[in-house]
Design an enzyme around this catalytic site. Structure first.
Site, PDB file in Angstrom:
ATOM      1  N   THR A  18       0.468  -1.361   0.124  1.00 60.23           N
ATOM      2  CA  THR A  18       0.006  -0.127  -0.086  1.00 60.23           C
ATOM      3  C   THR A  18       0.852   1.312  -0.058  1.00 60.23           C
ATOM      4  O   THR A  18       0.519   2.447  -0.468  1.00 60.23           O
ATOM      5  CB  THR A  18      -0.904   0.040   1.289  1.00 60.23           C
ATOM      6  OG1 THR A  18      -1.926  -1.165   1.194  1.00 60.23           O
ATOM      7  CG2 THR A  18      -1.776   1.046   1.282  1.00 60.23           C
ATOM      8  N   SER A  64       1.488  -7.609  -0.832  1.00 62.83           N
ATOM      9  CA  SER A  64       2.243  -8.257  -0.148  1.00 62.83           C
ATOM     10  C   SER A  64       1.564  -9.555   0.159  1.00 62.83           C
ATOM     11  O   SER A  64       2.250 -10.823   0.681  1.00 62.83           O
ATOM     12  CB  SER A  64       2.496  -7.862   1.376  1.00 62.83           C
ATOM     13  OG  SER A  64       1.630  -7.783   2.170  1.00 62.83           O
ATOM     14  N   THR A  97       1.533  -4.380   4.361  1.00 65.10           N
ATOM     15  CA  THR A  97       1.506  -4.601   5.609  1.00 65.10           C
ATOM     16  C   THR A  97       0.897  -5.987   5.917  1.00 65.10           C
ATOM     17  O   THR A  97       0.987  -6.671   7.139  1.00 65.10           O
ATOM     18  CB  THR A  97       0.394  -3.571   6.278  1.00 65.10           C
ATOM     19  OG1 THR A  97      -0.866  -3.514   5.795  1.00 65.10           O
ATOM     20  CG2 THR A  97       1.131  -2.126   6.165  1.00 65.10           C
ATOM     21  N   ASP A  98       0.094  -6.851   5.095  1.00 67.73           N
ATOM     22  CA  ASP A  98      -0.645  -7.929   5.209  1.00 67.73           C
ATOM     23  C   ASP A  98       0.320  -8.731   5.679  1.00 67.73           C
ATOM     24  O   ASP A  98      -0.045  -9.702   6.584  1.00 67.73           O
ATOM     25  CB  ASP A  98      -1.222  -8.278   4.206  1.00 67.73           C
ATOM     26  CG  ASP A  98      -2.433  -7.398   3.449  1.00 67.73           C
ATOM     27  OD1 ASP A  98      -2.831  -6.690   4.404  1.00 67.73           O
ATOM     28  OD2 ASP A  98      -3.127  -7.652   2.501  1.00 67.73           O
TER      29      ASP A  98
HETATM   30  N1  ASP Z   1      -2.754  -5.644   0.674  1.00 68.80           N
HETATM   31  C1  ASP Z   1      -1.687  -4.535   1.199  1.00 68.80           C
HETATM   32  C2  ASP Z   1      -0.566  -5.263   1.133  1.00 68.80           C
HETATM   33  O1  ASP Z   1      -0.097  -6.164   1.810  1.00 68.80           O
HETATM   34  C3  ASP Z   1      -1.811  -3.868   2.041  1.00 68.80           C
HETATM   35  C4  ASP Z   1      -0.969  -3.105   2.828  1.00 68.80           C
HETATM   36  O2  ASP Z   1       0.139  -2.920   2.219  1.00 68.80           O
HETATM   37  O3  ASP Z   1      -1.458  -2.222   3.840  1.00 68.80           O
HETATM   38  O4  ASP Z   1       0.481  -5.209   0.053  1.00 68.80           O
END
Ligand code: ASP
Length: 331
Positions: A18, A64, A97-98
């Site tokens: 993200t 991610s 973040t995932d």
């Molecule tokens: N779906 C995103 C990822 O993990 C979520 C994020 O980065 O906050 O790439």
């Protein structure tokens, strides 16, 4: 080591997420992760290049959830190679973040340097109002260039907090304060580029582990099976038949599951496949329990997704239950 201009040199390795996402102006949802390249991210975070001499490398640019063990080994090998350069002082990895916590634990166990390695990301895409990525990255660059972060293992900086890569977990699906180390707390804070660190990890990491990714391009496959009321135990045999070399059970409470699951795990004992008991709770500890039988390993305090990282690394070294249990007690 400060360079001619008095600044440390930091390499940013970007993987997507993200923090590199783009969507409708102002909005925080319905965006596409992994769109912006590493140099644009650095420009947004440190437009005046006042924190460090910066170099960007684009490892990949993905959501991610699409990170694989090939990405992990590539990233660890890249850090190991660059860390040998005396002109480089530290590293920042930008990541979705995932699965950030899994990558953080993997790197914490596999990079062979005491130079700072800081992982960060964002909950809001770069195009959102009050995007959190640029500040998270700015704080991470500052920490990566600071000798206070040396020798503390892989660290995560998020929403002004500094966390140990082993213990950090994502705890919110939407809030910008999305990471925590639960019972173990954060290690410190970043305030306008200045680290304030109050504790350090005690479990072995980086240079002190037995794991080595130099000859590896991927990791053995391991399945995580989530237990819930009436969950079908056939899923366990299914994973083994699909080639899983180990299982992690996301058990209820202290790593618990039903009698049918217990029986299915006993039946798998002849395969020699290690089965780690972990918990879906997210806090506390799993210790030995005589009720559960089979080729079992107690998962310590690791959540299932991190237990899977350690089991995969363990399987690169051994298939002995006793040895794998030692690794879970150690790392
Ligand atoms: N779906 C995103 C990822 O993990 C979520 C994020 O980065 O906050 O790439």
């Amino acid at each position: 080591m400060p360079h001619a201009n008095g600044l440390p040199t930091v390499v940013a390795l970007a993987t997507g997420g993200t923090i590199a996402g783009q969507g409708s102006a102002g909005k925080a949802t319905n965006y596409r992760p992994g769109q912006i390249d590493v140099n644009t991210l650095l420009q947004l975070a440190a437009p005046d290049f006042d924190l460090a001499n910066l170099r960007g490398e684009q490892v990949c640019n993905v959501n991610s959830d699409d990170i694989t063990s090939e990405h992990w080994t590539e990233l660890a090998r890249a850090i190991n190679r660059l860390a040998a350069d005396p002109d480089i002082d530290g590293f920042v990895v930008t990541h979705g973040t995932d699965t950030l916590e899994e990558t953080a634990y993997f790197l914490n166990l596999t990079v062979k340097t005491d130079k700072p390695v800081i992982i960060t990301g964002a909950m809001r895409p770069a195009t959102a109002t009050s995007a959190d990525g640029p500040m998270n990255l700015r704080q991470s660059i500052a920490l990566a260039g600071n000798p206070l972060a040396r020798g503390k293992g892989v660290l995560v900086v998020f929403s002004d907090g500094i966390f140990g890569g082993r213990d950090v977990r994502k705890i919110s699906t939407i809030q910008t304060d999305a990471f925590s180390a639960n019972d173990f707390g954060c290690m410190g804070y970043m305030v306008d580029g200045v680290p304030h660190i109050f504790n350090a990890p005690v479990k072995p990491h980086t240079l002190a582990t037995e794991f080595d990714v130099e000859g590896l391009s991927t990791l053995p496959s391991v399945a995580v099976a989530y237990f819930a009321v009436d969950a079908d135990p056939a899923v366990l045999r299914f994973h083994v038949d699909r080639g899983a070399r180990g299982l992690v059970i996301a058990g209820a409470g202290a790593g618990c599951y039903s009698t049918p699951w217990n029986n299915a795990i006993v039946e798998l004992e002849e395969t020699g496949i290690p089965v780690v008991r972990a918990s879906r709770i997210g806090a506390g500890l799993i210790t030995h329990d005589d009720f559960y039988r089979g080729n079992l390993i107690d998962g310590s305090d690791l959540p299932p997704q991190k237990a899977a990282v350690l089991l995969r690394l363990a399987l690169t070294r051994t298939s002995s239950r006793t040895e794998i249990q030692r690794m879970f007690d150690t790392y």
